[in-house]
Structures are given as structure tokens and as C-alpha cells.
Design an enzyme around this catalytic site. Structure first.
Site, PDB file in Angstrom:
ATOM      1  N   TRP A 200       0.845  -1.199   0.000  1.00 49.20           N
ATOM      2  CA  TRP A 200       0.000   0.000   0.000  1.00 49.20           C
ATOM      3  C   TRP A 200       0.883   1.253   0.000  1.00 49.20           C
ATOM      4  CZ3 TRP A 200      -1.317   3.471   4.287  1.00 49.20           C
ATOM      5  CH2 TRP A 200      -2.300   4.407   3.925  1.00 49.20           C
ATOM      6  N   LYS A 476     -15.823   5.177  -9.812  1.00 48.54           N
ATOM      7  CA  LYS A 476     -14.582   4.684  -9.207  1.00 48.54           C
ATOM      8  C   LYS A 476     -14.977   3.459  -8.404  1.00 48.54           C
ATOM      9  CE  LYS A 476     -10.918   6.110  -6.002  1.00 48.54           C
ATOM     10  NZ  LYS A 476     -10.462   7.228  -5.169  1.00 48.54           N
ATOM     11  N   ASP A 478     -13.917   0.687  -5.964  1.00 49.25           N
ATOM     12  CA  ASP A 478     -12.846   0.482  -4.986  1.00 49.25           C
ATOM     13  C   ASP A 478     -12.946  -0.909  -4.351  1.00 49.25           C
ATOM     14  OD1 ASP A 478     -10.724   1.146  -3.380  1.00 49.25           O
ATOM     15  OD2 ASP A 478     -11.662   2.908  -2.470  1.00 49.25           O
ATOM     16  N   MET A 479     -11.884  -1.364  -3.743  1.00 44.33           N
ATOM     17  CA  MET A 479     -11.873  -2.632  -2.992  1.00 44.33           C
ATOM     18  C   MET A 479     -10.689  -2.569  -2.028  1.00 44.33           C
ATOM     19  SD  MET A 479     -10.719  -5.771  -2.316  1.00 44.33           S
ATOM     20  CE  MET A 479      -9.803  -6.782  -3.434  1.00 44.33           C
ATOM     21  N   ASN A 480     -10.983  -2.610  -0.724  1.00 42.56           N
ATOM     22  CA  ASN A 480      -9.958  -2.221   0.245  1.00 42.56           C
ATOM     23  C   ASN A 480      -9.552  -3.255   1.272  1.00 42.56           C
ATOM     24  OD1 ASN A 480      -9.248   0.564  -0.435  1.00 42.56           O
ATOM     25  ND2 ASN A 480     -11.422   0.947  -0.136  1.00 42.56           N
ATOM     26  N   CYS A 516      -9.953   0.608  -8.611  1.00 40.57           N
ATOM     27  CA  CYS A 516      -9.081   1.049  -7.533  1.00 40.57           C
ATOM     28  C   CYS A 516      -9.122  -0.043  -6.487  1.00 40.57           C
ATOM     29  CB  CYS A 516      -9.652   2.355  -6.963  1.00 40.57           C
ATOM     30  SG  CYS A 516      -8.938   2.869  -5.399  1.00 40.57           S
ATOM     31  N   ASP A 538      -2.655   5.209  -3.576  1.00 40.89           N
ATOM     32  CA  ASP A 538      -3.124   6.244  -2.655  1.00 40.89           C
ATOM     33  C   ASP A 538      -2.002   7.228  -2.354  1.00 40.89           C
ATOM     34  OD1 ASP A 538      -5.641   5.290  -2.559  1.00 40.89           O
ATOM     35  OD2 ASP A 538      -5.509   4.413  -0.561  1.00 40.89           O
TER      36      ASP A 538
HETATM   37  C1  DGJ Z   1      -9.201   3.890  -0.931  1.00 42.75           C
HETATM   38  C2  DGJ Z   1      -8.928   4.591  -2.241  1.00 42.75           C
HETATM   39  O1  DGJ Z   1      -7.727   4.180  -2.767  1.00 42.75           O
HETATM   40  C3  DGJ Z   1      -8.992   6.089  -2.001  1.00 42.75           C
HETATM   41  O2  DGJ Z   1      -8.667   6.773  -3.177  1.00 42.75           O
HETATM   42  C4  DGJ Z   1     -10.368   6.456  -1.525  1.00 42.75           C
HETATM   43  O3  DGJ Z   1     -11.308   6.203  -2.517  1.00 42.75           O
HETATM   44  C5  DGJ Z   1     -10.684   5.684  -0.259  1.00 42.75           C
HETATM   45  N1  DGJ Z   1     -10.502   4.262  -0.447  1.00 42.75           N
HETATM   46  C6  DGJ Z   1     -12.090   5.936   0.180  1.00 42.75           C
HETATM   47  O4  DGJ Z   1     -12.425   5.199   1.277  1.00 42.75           O
END
Ligand code: DGJ
Length: 767
Positions: A200, A476, A478-480, A516, A538
Site C-alpha cells: 500500500w 470509481k 474500490d476494494m480495500n 481502484c 493512494d
Molecule cells: C481507498 C482509495 O484508494 C482512495 O482513493 C479512496 O477512494 C478511499 N478508499 C475511500 O475510502
């Protein structure tokens, strides 16, 4: 020689033929020659420089291979030693002790040649994996053993060969499959392997190691293609550089756990395999069923790393991203995340949108925080009903307001995840992807189990109806978090994700999808098949971004990079950098701005206006021009203009002379090279100012602080006209500031400074 007539017929790009027992697969700059040996094994005679199919004899090496303890397919025939052959496929337990591309839960395998077909088009996959598209012939070679067939597909697109494997159960018993690679190649020679690793906010760092007799592995096991190890990698001959030397590029059209390995054999062959990670993998292929692998992508250049990058860039633009985005200019966007995080309401967003519009932005993107009880990242994921407290006019009201301002409207989703503190989780705790142990959270959230049809239907319905409810032209996605799924479950998850993306975005081709995953945790060709750009990282500190974007540039074109200017000092590094540098780095991608605009000084706003105007003027070249890595910078070239940026890290005292060596210009033509003018802030000179001012000024005092907000001075700008030959030899740049005061004949860049040069053709006449 290659049958050029046929190539012409096919659009001048490629040909696949079978001649005198040899399969020839020919692209513009690459050829692959395959042959079936007397025992039915598939040999790789050559992969690399373009040659003729009839040149196969030049790569023959068979007689007298087996010796010592090695196993022969036919006793007495020393040319029948699988361990010593250069192959394009193999299997376990039958004399080839190098890495096997196939494992059947401990059983040996003995697939031999059965038949071939040359098909006029690429063959669609049945399993829902994405694949390269466009005109391309396909060679299908079928190998078989009792109860099973293996179909090996080779397609060629321009400079790139695409390959995959399908296992078909033709018998009556279940086949237990624990490994199936998309590709195996035994390349002649010794190589170094470059992988793109990190984590990350530190993605795509190149690392190069020699491939010797131990296996070198590039693998991800997080459930995603991952920020740890991008699936793309390079093999280069020692000594290869940007413009010279033999280099291979490899990638995989896949977003899940991947695997690639390289290892040199005693005979001097380097075995390269690529495919889904076999780690914890086990799937049952029932009678009559098939298992398909993702596509492996491979190219070659004898013009160094730059040659491979250009081939891969063309391939991604023309054959990977959705066709409607090929060459289509992307809007300059403003994203709410770094400026607002979760704290906004309709009024604040509209005010930001007005400012963004005034600066020249074309698309306003509302990031995280617009739905459910999502005021921080502990709650709300899964509940895609708009938060009426923040957005009393709903998405429709906000979207229409933004359209009225003359901008497009885009929206963030994270549809693959759920917070335990959400209505969705309370209603369907069984929809979360867990194992038999206590749930493990990542960013306070769980993944949803995309292997379940009802989960996929929910996501398609929620995202689809939201998109249709407001004027939204950008998403966008996303997946975190990393997954807890292993092996086949992780693969089925990715198939589920592809189904969801297909169902949402194929019927809405006007929606620009930027994927993302905590930044660049899923920067891969699979995701690019659904949306043409990906948020690289990020980390928007430009100095970090130089490394990240440069790493990605080896295998992905700059039009796939979401690249934003953010605040300084930077949130992740606390590094202060000039706005010029933040702009110049983001120019080499799809430009965006992601900071609180209300805190900008007037002179900064003016600078951003100028940045955006310049970017728009040259947008085609920045986004789609031929990209080259230079010493200390980057270059993009369009039909009639080249743009080159130089990036500086720390300025040394007494710096030496510097030059800019451009690439790819016409040696004979003449060009005007000019610096894009930039302004210096008074504050940059610190206590030096007091020595040149007529009165004694306190460098920390009010007068200079105010002056710094309003007064700028032009920096030195170069303008020369010279031949392409001279500019490629290296134009001498203006000297760098060396403690001798302000002078317009020098560059006063300071640490982390940057310059942009415009190089335009002026004809052949000398001036
Ligand atoms: C992670 C993304 O990489 C960021 O750009 C942003 O969208 C955040 N999540 C939002 O929670």
C-alpha cells in the site's frame, strides 16, 4: 521468410501457419516456432526475433540429449529425454523434472500431441474470464491422454502473443486438478527477471534478480493481483538497457492470485511458467466439463525495455481496454476524497465543483461517504442508499447541479465489501466471505461472497439502479482489503467479480470505469478489460509517484493511470513539493486534482488553471502518445509534438552541467525545444531576499510572507532550434542555481523541482 502476402491480407499485423511440421506464429516484431517431436511432445524451437517458419532448422538441437540418470521416453534413444528438451508444454512424473505446468493431485500426466486447427479469430472463453479482443488468428493445439484433453490456444495481436490452456475431462471419472498454468516456455539463454513489487502506498517498485538454477517466483496470494507483486514481469539478457538488448515482457489477463516462475536448466534453457497461483488450489473437473485458465500475454523486443513497453502499451490500448475507450480522451477530474474525506454536504460539494470548474476540471467525482451511515470507515459499506442528511437533494439533485455547472458527475462505490455495522450485514450475515474461524477484518470490513448468485444480483441491482438514478458518467470502483479465500474459492470470487462488472458496465458503455483497490492493489489486465483506467496508488506525493508510475510504465500505458495533484506537504510523506512538479508528474496519465481548493492561494489557482489548459492542449499526446523513460524524466510523442519532463530529487551544491537526451525523433528534421515557463515564489529564496532588497527585511516577517503570496519571478527558460540528431545526442540545459543569486539564464528549481519541455517540428530548413 514470413508469408508477408498473408500478413497483408490480415491487416499487415500477424500470421499463423503450419509448414513442414512447424507451427509459425508471427507478429510484427516477434515470432514463435513450435514443433511436435517424434514422441508427441510440444517443443518450443524459438520465441523472440521475427524469423521465418522455414528457419526452424536453425534452432534444432535434438540428437544426443539424455545421459546419466535421466529418463528416456524410448530406451536407447538419447534424443527422447524430456528433461533436456526445450518445450512449450510438459507434465509431472514422466521424465521432465523441471517445473510442471499441470498437477493432478499427485498423479502423473502424459499428454501427447493429437491435432491442431488454425482459426480465423480469437476463441471466446466459456468460463467468463476476460480476454484480449480484436482481430487475431488463433492456433489451437490439442494434446491428450486417456480420459482428458488439453487444448492450448495461441493468438497473436500485433507484437504480442496471447496464450491459454483448457483442460477437458473426456473420461468418466472426476479429475482433481491442483495446478494448471496458462503458459510454459523453455527459452534459450540466461536472463534476469524484473518484477514490480511493493505494498500500500508503495506500489510497482522494480526489482531485478538473475534467473539461475533455483526457481525465481512472482506470486500473489491475497485474493487480488495485489500491490505486493504485479502479475506483469520482464526477462532480459544481462546488459539490456532502455534502447538496446533482448527483453521479454509477460503479463496475465487476471485479477486474482497469480503465479509466474523462471528457472534455468543445466542445458541452458530458462523455463517460464505463468498462470493462476497453485497455492492451496484444488478443483474437481467433472466428466464432460472443462477448466479454463486466464490468458498469458508475452512479447519480445531486441530494442530493450523501451521496445517491450511500447509493444505492451499498444496491446493494452487496442486489445485489452473496452474498445469504446481506445484513443478516447479522458476528462480532467476533481475527486473529493483527499480534500473532504467523509465530511461534506451538498453545499460544500457544489462550492467545490464551482471552484473545480473555474480551474478547468471537467468531471466532478464524489468519493466515499455518500451513502448509509458512512461518516468514517467503520460503518455503512453495503448500504447504497444515499445519506439524506449530507445530500438532501439526493444524487440526482447533486448530479443535475453539477451538470448545470457544465461538468460531468462521477461516483465512488466499494461494492465488494460490507461493514459489520451495516443494514446489509445485519440482514445477511451469511453473505460475507468468511472461513470457519472467527471473521477477520481488514479496514474494519469483510468481503462479500461473490461466489454466491444472490450477492452478485444484489450488487448488480444496487450499483446499476444508482447509476440509472442520476446523471452519472464515471464510476470509481474500490476494494480495500485482502481476502480470506484460498485456492479455487479465490478464483471463483474473481469469476463472480467479472460477471458483476460485465453485467453493470457492458450495458452502460458511456460510463467511464476507473478501478481502484487501496490504490494499485489490483492494477492488472483483467480489471482493464472492464474499465480503461486504474487509480495507481493512494500515494500522490509526486516524488513517490515518479517511482510508481515509472514502474507501471514498463507494462501499462499512461492512459491507464489515474494520476492526481494533491496537497503539499503530502499526507503520507509530509514532503513539500512544488505545484509544478505535482502537475508535471500527473500530466503523464489521466490528470485529476484531489485537494481542498478553498485553501489554495490565488497564485496557486492561476497556476492550476494554466496547468489544466496546457494539459488539455496536449491531452492526446499526454494520454496516448508513445511513452519513453528518459534519464531523469519521461517523454511522450505524438504525430507532431513531443513533450518531455525532467524530475529532480535533491539539489546538490555546485551542480554540474545537465542535458536532456530525447528519443525517437527524426535525425534529419529540425525541432524547436522550449521550456514551459514557470514562476518562482519569493519564499523560495529564504534569507537571500534580504541581501538583494533595498531595506532590511525579516525573512520570517509579515512583508515577505505577504509578498510570497503575491509576487512571482520567471525562472530561466530555454529555447533552441536544432536537429533531431542533436536533441537525441542531448541538448545542454540552462545551468542550475548555484548560490550566485537570481538570474533568468539559470534554472532555480530547488529540491523536487521539475521542468516540462515542448519539442515541435519546424521543418528541415536550418535557422
Ligand atoms: C481507498 C482509495 O484508494 C482512495 O482513493 C479512496 O477512494 C478511499 N478508499 C475511500 O475510502
Amino acid at each position: 521468410m514470413v508469408n508477408y502476402k498473408k500478413m497483408e491480407k490480415k491487416g499487415g499485423l500477424f500470421v499463423i501457419e503450419y509448414r513442414d511440421g512447424v507451427f509459425g506464429i508471427h507478429g510484427q516484431t516477434v515470432s514463435m516456432l513450435l514443433r511436435v517431436d517424434p514422441y508427441g511432445l510440444l517443443e518450443l524451437l524459438h520465441f523472440g526475433e521475427p524469423v521465418g517458419t522455414e528457419d526452424a532448422c536453425a534452432f534444432d538441437y535434438r540428437p544426443g540429449l539424455g545421459w546419466g540418470s535421466s529418463i528416456l521416453l524410448k530406451d536407447g534413444d538419447t534424443a527422447s529425454c524430456p528433461d533436456a528438451l526445450g518445450l512449450a508444454w510438459s507434465g509431472p512424473g514422466r521424465g521432465d523434472y523441471r517445473e510442471s505446468p499441470l498437477e493432478l493431485a499427485g498423479s502423473s500426466a502424459d499428454f501427447r500431441y493429437e491435432s491442431y486447427e488454425i482459426l480465423e479469430e480469437a476463441i471466446p472463453m466459456g468460463c467468463g474470464l476476460p480476454q484480449a479482443h480484436g482481430e487475431g488468428e488463433t492456433l489451437k493445439i490439442t494434446l491428450s491422454q486417456e480420459g482428458a484433453k488439453l487444448h492450448l490456444y495461441f493468438s497473436v495481436f500485433g507484437d504480442v502473443v496471447v496464450r491459454r490452456t483448457v483442460l477437458e475431462n473426456t473420461g468418466e471419472d472426476t479429475i482433481v486438478l491442483t495446478k494448471l498454468m496458462s503458459s510454459l516456455l523453455d527459452l534459450s539463454g540466461s536472463y534476469e527477471m524484473t518484477t514490480f513489487d511493493g505494498g500500500w502506498i508503495a506500489e510497482a517498485r522494480p526489482h531485478t534478480v538473475p534467473v539461475l538454477d533455483s526457481r525465481v517466483v512472482n506470486e500473489s496470494t491475497t485474493g487480488a493481483s495485489s500491490n505486493r507483486h504485479n502479475p506483469g514481469f520482464l526477462l532480459s539478457e544481462p546488459g539490456a538497457g532502455e534502447e538496446y538488448g533482448r527483453v521479454y515482457g509477460f503479463n496475465l489477463v487476471y485479477s486474482g492470485n497469480h503465479y509466474a516462475a523462471a528457472q534455468r536448466s543445466l542445458q541452458g534453457l530458462t523455463r517460464v511458467v505463468q498462470g493462476i497461483s497453485p497455492s492451496s488450489f484444488l478443483t474437481r473437473v467433472e466428466p464432460g466439463a472443462v477448466f479454463e485458465t486466464p490468458e498469458a500475454v508475452m512479447t519480445f523486443s531486441d530494442r530493450g525495455f523501451g521496445g517491450v513497453s511500447q509493444a505492451m502499451h499498444r496491446f493494452v490500448q487496442e486489445h485489452i481496454i473496452p474498445a469504446q475507450w481506445n484513443g478516447k480522451e479522458r476528462p480532467v477530474l476533481f475527486n473529493s476524497w483527499e480534500g473532504c474525506m467523509f465530511h461534506f454536504d451538498h453545499r460544500r460539494l457544489v462550492s467545490l465543483a464551482k471552484d473545480a470548474k473555474d480551474l478547468g476540471c471537467e468531471l466532478f467525482v464524489l468519493d466515499d461517504g455518500w451513502f448509509g451511515k458512512r461518516d468514517d470507515d467503520h460503518a455503512g459499506l453495503g448500504d447504497y442508499d444515499v445519506n439524506k442528511k449530507k445530500l438532501p437533494h439526493g444524487l440526482k439533485g447533486l448530479g443535475e447541479k453539477i451538470r448545470e455547472l457544465g461538468m460531468q458527475f462521477g461516483l465512488w462505490f466499494e461494492p465488494e465489501s460490507v461493514n459489520m455495522d451495516s443494514d446489509l450485514y445485519r440482514a445477511h450475515p451469511d453473505w460475507a466471505l468468511t472461513d470457519r474461524f472467527e471473521p477477520l477484518l481488514g479496514r474494519h470490513q469483510l468481503l462479500l461472497d461473490l461466489t454466491k448468485q444472490e450477492v452478485r444480483d444484489y450488487i448488480v441491482d444496487k450499483v446499476g439502479s444508482t447509476l440509472d438514478s442520476a446523471p452519472i458518467t464515471y464510476v470509481k470502483w474500490d476494494m480495500n482489503r485482502h481476502s480470506v479465500a484460498l485456492g479455487e474459492k479465490a478464483h471463483s470470487y474473481i469469476l463472480g467479480l467479472y460477471e458483476v462488472l460485465e453485467r453493470i458496465f457492458v450495458p452502460r458503455p458511456h460510463v467511464l470505469l476507473e478501478s481502484c483497490s487501496s490504490g494499485g492493489n489490483r492494477f492488472d489486465l483483467g480489471m482493464l478489460c472492464y474499465g480503461p483506467q486504474i487509480w495507481c496508488s493512494d500515494d500522490t506525493d509526486p516524488i513517490e509517484r515518479i517511482a510508481i508510475q515509472e514502474g507501471l510504465s514498463y507494462l501499462y500505458p499512461q492512459s491507464t493511470f489515474g494520476a492526481h495533484v494533491s496537497a503539499s506537504p503530502h499526507a503520507q510523506t509530509l514532503r513539500a513539493t512544488p505545484l509544478v512538479t505535482r502537475g508535471n508528474v500527473s500530466f503523464f496519465g489521466c490528470l485529476g486534482y484531489e485537494l481542498d481548493l478553498k485553501h489554495l492561494l490565488k497564485i496557486e489557482k492561476q497556476q492550476i488553471r494554466e496547468q489544466i489548459a496546457l494539459y488539455k492542449k496536449y491531452r492526446r499526446v499526454f494520454q496516448f502518445g508513445a511513452f519513453q523513460r528518459l534519464e531523469g524524466g519521461w517523454q511522450v510523442s505524438g504525430e507532431d509534438v513531443t513533450l518531455a519532463a525532467t524530475f529532480r530529487k535533491l539539489v546538490p551544491a555546485a551542480p554540474g552541467y545537465e542535458r536532456l537526451r530525447l528519443r525517437g525523433l527524426d535525425r534529419e528534421k529540425r525541432y524547436r525545444l522550449s521550456t514551459v515557463p514557470q514562476q518562482l515564489r519569493i519564499g523560495q529564496f529564504g534569507s537571500l531576499v534580504k541581501h538583494v532588497a533595498p531595506v532590511d527585511l525579516d525573512p520570517n516577517g509579515m512583508i515577505l510572507r505577504i509578498a510570497d503570496r503575491h509576487i512571482t519571478m520567471p525562472d530561466g527558460a530555454l529555447e533552441i532550434t536544432a536537429s533531431g540528431a542533436a536533441l537525441m545526442a542531448g541538448a545542454r540545459l540552462l545551468p542550475v542555481f548555484r548560490g550566485t543569486g537570481y538570474d533568468q539564464q539559470q534554472r532555480t528549481l530547488g529540491d523536487f523541482g521539475s521542468e516540462l519541455y515542448i519539442i515541435e517540428e519546424v521543418g528541415n530548413e536550418r535557422s
